[in-house]
Design a protein around this motif. Structure first.
Motif, PDB file in Angstrom:
ATOM      1  N   HIS A   2      -1.895   6.614  -1.695  1.00 44.33           N
ATOM      2  CA  HIS A   2      -3.041   6.692  -2.610  1.00 44.33           C
ATOM      3  C   HIS A   2      -3.553   5.332  -3.071  1.00 44.33           C
ATOM      4  CE1 HIS A   2      -2.359  10.928  -2.644  1.00 44.33           C
ATOM      5  NE2 HIS A   2      -1.108  10.745  -3.024  1.00 44.33           N
ATOM      6  N   VAL A   3      -2.740   4.322  -2.931  1.00 44.31           N
ATOM      7  CA  VAL A   3      -3.153   2.989  -3.397  1.00 44.31           C
ATOM      8  C   VAL A   3      -3.240   2.064  -2.194  1.00 44.31           C
ATOM      9  CG1 VAL A   3      -2.541   1.040  -4.873  1.00 44.31           C
ATOM     10  CG2 VAL A   3      -2.014   3.359  -5.621  1.00 44.31           C
ATOM     11  N   HIS A   4      -4.448   1.644  -1.868  1.00 45.16           N
ATOM     12  CA  HIS A   4      -4.594   0.726  -0.745  1.00 45.16           C
ATOM     13  C   HIS A   4      -5.826  -0.152  -0.952  1.00 45.16           C
ATOM     14  CE1 HIS A   4      -7.460   3.775   0.621  1.00 45.16           C
ATOM     15  NE2 HIS A   4      -6.498   4.660   0.396  1.00 45.16           N
TER      16      HIS A   4
ATOM     17  N   SER B 174       0.824  -1.207   0.000  1.00 42.82           N
ATOM     18  CA  SER B 174       0.000   0.000   0.000  1.00 42.82           C
ATOM     19  C   SER B 174       0.859   1.259   0.000  1.00 42.82           C
ATOM     20  CB  SER B 174      -0.913   0.000   1.217  1.00 42.82           C
ATOM     21  OG  SER B 174      -0.139   0.105   2.393  1.00 42.82           O
TER      22      SER B 174
ATOM     23  N   TYR C  68      -2.031  -3.595 -17.521  1.00 47.17           N
ATOM     24  CA  TYR C  68      -2.481  -2.547 -16.605  1.00 47.17           C
ATOM     25  C   TYR C  68      -3.531  -1.699 -17.301  1.00 47.17           C
ATOM     26  CZ  TYR C  68       1.829  -3.949 -14.309  1.00 47.17           C
ATOM     27  OH  TYR C  68       2.811  -4.685 -13.709  1.00 47.17           O
TER      28      TYR C  68
ATOM     29  N   ALA D 157      -7.568  -1.432  -4.438  1.00 43.55           N
ATOM     30  CA  ALA D 157      -6.789  -0.806  -5.522  1.00 43.55           C
ATOM     31  C   ALA D 157      -5.418  -1.457  -5.678  1.00 43.55           C
ATOM     32  CB  ALA D 157      -6.642   0.684  -5.261  1.00 43.55           C
TER      33      ALA D 157
ATOM     34  N   VAL E  84      -5.476  -3.922  -8.410  1.00 39.46           N
ATOM     35  CA  VAL E  84      -5.511  -3.335  -9.754  1.00 39.46           C
ATOM     36  C   VAL E  84      -4.094  -2.901 -10.134  1.00 39.46           C
ATOM     37  CG1 VAL E  84      -6.453  -1.456 -11.158  1.00 39.46           C
ATOM     38  CG2 VAL E  84      -7.883  -2.561  -9.428  1.00 39.46           C
ATOM     39  N   GLU E  85      -3.386  -2.354  -9.164  1.00 38.26           N
ATOM     40  CA  GLU E  85      -2.016  -1.872  -9.378  1.00 38.26           C
ATOM     41  C   GLU E  85      -1.041  -3.037  -9.621  1.00 38.26           C
ATOM     42  OE1 GLU E  85      -1.195   1.364  -9.234  1.00 38.26           O
ATOM     43  OE2 GLU E  85       0.861   1.568  -8.539  1.00 38.26           O
TER      44      GLU E  85
END
Lengths: 198, 393
Positions: free
Chosen positions: A68-70, A65, B113, A73, A76-77
Motif C-alpha cells: 500500500h505504500v510505494h 515499499s 508523521y 508515499a 511521507v511514511e
C-alpha cells in the motif's frame, strides 16, 4: 538566479554540488554558474551527471515499499529520508566571464571555491554564453560517466529550448558537431538523432 | 593466528546441542502455559506475603494488570504525532594518556508523521575535562567518572537533551520521547551513595520535567535479556517458600526441573509465544532495588511484539497509569517498528547521529596533541600503549 546547490568537490575541470532539493538536480546538459567576487566573475558549467544516494556511504539503501505504500508515499511514511538521502550533481566547467565582461569558452584559471553556491541560468544568460560554441569540444573530450556525445546532445537540446526553439542556432550547433566528429560516423549520427527536434 | 579455533569449534557444537534439547522445549511450553493460566490474585498474594516476610532471591515483576493479559495496539492519533529519540556515544577517559578527559555525543532525531511529515536529525557533542565533570567528590575523595559512572553521565545527558528536544517539538499533535536502553539505572545499585546522590537527582529531575509538561517519556530495549516475569512464574511452580529454595525441599522432581528451567528462560522468548504482532503484555512493576529511590518516578514496563521480536518498554508510572499516554506509547512504538522493519526509525537515526567514528576518535586525539604542541608540550602516551600501536616484529 536561484541557488540550486552547494559545491562539495571542485577541480580545474569540474565541480560536484549537493542539490538543495532531493531528487531534483538541474537537467542533464543544462547550464549552471558560480558567481565569484560578488558577481565580478562568473564560472559556467554544463550539468554532466546526477545521482541520489545515502548520506552515509556506510549505510545501505533498503527496500521501503509495501503493497500500500510505494513511490512518493514512501517519503511521507519515512520523513527521515529527506535528511538521510542526498542528491548530487556534477558540472563540467566550460567557461567564465571575467571582470572585462567578455565570455571566455575555455577552462577557468582557478577551480570555483568549495561551499560556494551553484545557480541556474536564465534564458538570456544561456543565450549569451552559447552564442559561440567553442566549448563543445570540452564536453566531447571530457571523461564523464556517460557517452560524451549523449552529454553534448543533452546540452544542445536544453540550450535550443532555453533559446526559445532557436532553429538557426540548432543548425549551427549541428554543423559544429559534424566538424568535431568528422571521421566518427556512428557517434555523429547518434548525436544528430538525439538533437533532432520532436 | 593465536586463537586456536580447532579447540573452540567442538565446544560451540556442544553449546548448541545443550541449547536445543527436547526437555528445554517442553519446559518452554510449560512456562508459556504457566503464564497463560496464572491466577494473578493468587500471585499478588504470594508476592505480598513473601515480600513482607523475607526477600525473594530473584528479581521479580509485580503485575499491575492480569498477568496473562494482552492488548492490541490502540489507534494512532489521527491528526499526526511526533516521536523524539535520543542515543549517546562516548570517548572514554584513556588511562594511557597524560590528560584526563572524555567526550560525550548525544544523537537526536525528531520525526513528525501526519499531514505535514517532517524530520530533524542532529547531535550535541561535549568535551569534558573540568574537575567537576571527570570526578565526583565524596568526603574529600575523588571518584573518577569512568566505566558504569560514565554510562550514567551519558544517560543523564541523553535524557536532558531528549527533554529539550521534546519541549521544542512542534505543538500540533502529541509527542512521545524515546530513549535507547533502560530507565532503570540498576548500575547505581553497585555505586556508593555519593555517586547515587550525584546522578539520580539529575535523572529524576528530568523525568519530572516530562511529567510537568505532560510528555510521555519511555525507553526501548531491543531483544531484552530480562527475566523478571519468568522469575515471577517460579513462585507459582511449587507453592513452597522461596527462602528455602537453596535446599529445594518438598517440591516434586517435575516441579524442581521446571523451576530450574525457568531460571534460564528469559522473558523475551516467553512473550514471543504469548503475544501476537502489535500486542503488548500486562504492565509490570519492576522490583529493582534502585527504584525504591525513584519516588513518584518509579518505572514500570511492558513487553511489545514488534512484528520481528519482543521489545521491552520502560516508562515512569505516571505514563503507564495514564490510558492516553500508555496508548500513545504502545501505538506509536508499534507503528515505529512497522515503519522501521522491526526497530524504531527514530532510535535508529538518533543512533546514527550519536556514533563517534574511529576517524573522529583519532581526530579528537590529534586535536589535543596539536593544542599541547602549540604550548610546546609533547603528548607522551604510556609505553604499553605505544607498544600496542607500533606492533613491531
Amino acid at each position: 538566479m536561484e541557488r540550486i546547490g552547494e559545491i562539495v568537490a571542485t577541480s580545474s575541470s569540474s565541480l560536484t554540488a549537493v542539490s538543495f532539493t532531493l531528487h531534483q538536480p538541474p537537467a542533464l546538459g543544462s547550464v549552471v554558474k558560480v558567481d565569484l567576487e560578488e558577481g565580478r566573475r562568473t564560472v559556467y558549467g554544463v550539468v554532466s551527471f546526477g545521482t541520489t544516494t545515502g548520506l552515509d556511504p556506510g549505510r545501505r539503501v533498503v527496500r521501503r515499499s509495501t503493497e500500500h505504500v510505494h513511490d512518493a508515499a514512501i517519503y511521507v511514511e519515512h520523513p527521515q529520508l529527506q535528511k538521510t538521502l542526498r542528491t548530487e550533481f556534477q558540472a563540467l566547467l566550460v567557461g567564465y566571464i571575467g571582470p572585462d565582461g567578455r565570455v571566455h569558452q575555455h577552462l577557468p584559471p582557478q577551480p570555483p571555491p568549495l561551499h560556494f553556491s551553484v545557480c541556474g541560468c536564465d534564458s538570456d544568460e544561456v543565450a549569451r554564453f552559447s552564442q559561440r560554441r567553442a566549448y563543445f569540444r570540452l564536453l566531447l573530450d571530457a571523461a564523464v560517466e556517460l557517452p560524451p556525445e549523449q552529454l553534448l546532445a543533452a546540452h544542445i537540446r536544453e540550450t535550443y529550448a532555453a533559446r526559445g526553439d532557436d532553429g538557426e542556432w540548432l543548425a549551427a550547433a549541428a554543423r559544429e558537431v559534424a566538424a568535431l566528429l568528422k571521421g566518427e560516423y556512428d557517434r555523429l549520427m547518434g548525436l544528430l538523432q538525439a538533437i533532432e527536434p520532436q | 593466528m593465536p586463537l586456536d579455533l580447532a579447540t573452540i569449534q567442538p565446544q560451540i557444537a556442544q553449546m548448541i546441542a545443550q541449547a536445543h534439547t527436547e526437555a528445554l522445549a517442553d519446559h518452554m511450553n510449560a512456562a508459556c502455559e504457566l503464564l497463560r493460566t496464572a491466577d494473578t490474585a493468587h500471585l499478588r498474594q504470594v508476592l505480598r506475603e513473601r515480600g513482607h516476610r523475607d526477600r525473594i532471591p530473584w528479581l521479580v515483576a509485580k503485575p499491575v494488570e492480569e498477568i496473562s493479559t494482552t492488548h492490541p495496539a490502540p489507534p494512532l492519533p489521527t491528526a499526526g504525532f511526533t516521536v523524539v529519540a535520543s542515543d549517546g556515544s562516548t570517548i572514554a577517559p584513556d588511562r594511557h594518556s597524560p590528560l584526563r578527559f572524555f567526550v560525550l555525543n548525544v544523537g537526536l532525531a525528531r520525526l513528525t508523521y501526519g499531514q505535514q511529515p517532517d524530520a530533524r536529525l542532529w547531535a550535541r557533542g561535549m568535551f569534558c575535562s573540568d574537575a567537576e565533570s571527570i570526578y565526583i567528590t565524596a568526603e574529600g575523595r575523588r571518584i573518577p567518572v569512568e566505566g558504569a559512572r560514565l554510562g550514567l553521565r551519558m544517560a543523564s545527558e541523553e535524557l536532558q537533551a531528549l527533554w529539550e528536544a521534546a519541549r521544542e517539538a512542534p505543538a500540533d499533535g502529541p509527542v512521545l520521547a524515546l530513549r535507547d536502553g533502560s530507565l532503570i539505572f540498576w548500575a547505581l545499585q553497585n555505586e556508593e551513595d555519593a555517586v547515587v546522590r550525584h546522578f539520580l537527582p539529575q535523572i529524576l529531575d528530568c523525568l519530572e520535567r516530562f511529567e510537568g509538561a505532560g510528555i510521555p517519556v519511555a525507553s526501548y530495549i531491543s531483544y531484552p535479556g530480562a527475566q523478571d516475569v519468568a522469575n515471577t512464574l517460579r513462585l507459582l511452580v511449587c507453592g513452597k517458600d522461596p527462602k528455602h529454595c537453596g535446599q529445594c525441599v518438598g517440591a516434586s522432581d517435575e516441579e524442581r526441573a521446571l523451576c530450574r528451567a525457568l531460571a534460564d528462560i528469559r522473558d523475551q522468548p516467553l512473550f514471543l509465544r504469548h503475544l501476537q504482532p502489535g500486542q503488548r503484555s500486562a504492565v509490570f512493576d519492576s522490583t529493582s532495588t534502585i527504584l525504591d529511590r525513584y519516588g513518584e518516578q518509579r518505572v514500570q514496563f511492558f513487553y511489545l511484539h514488534t512484528g520481528e521480536e519482543i521489545a521491552r518498554l520502560e516508562a515512569p508510572q505516571w505514563v503507564m497509569q495514564d490510558a492516553t499516554m500508555r496508548g500513545l506509547l504502545h501505538a506509536a512504538v508499534a507503528d515505529q517498528c512497522r515503519r522501521g522493519r522491526g526497530y524504531p526509525p527514530a532510535l535508529m537515526e538518533a543512533h546514527e547521529q550519536a556514533v563517534i567514528t574511529t576517524g573522529e576518535r583519532r581526530l579528537v586525539e590529534q586535536m589535543v596533541e596539536e593544542a599541547l604542541a602549540a604550548r610546546g608540550m609533547v603528548y607522551v602516551r604510556s609505553a604499553k600503549d605505544r607498544s600496542k600501536r607500533e606492533r613491531g616484529v
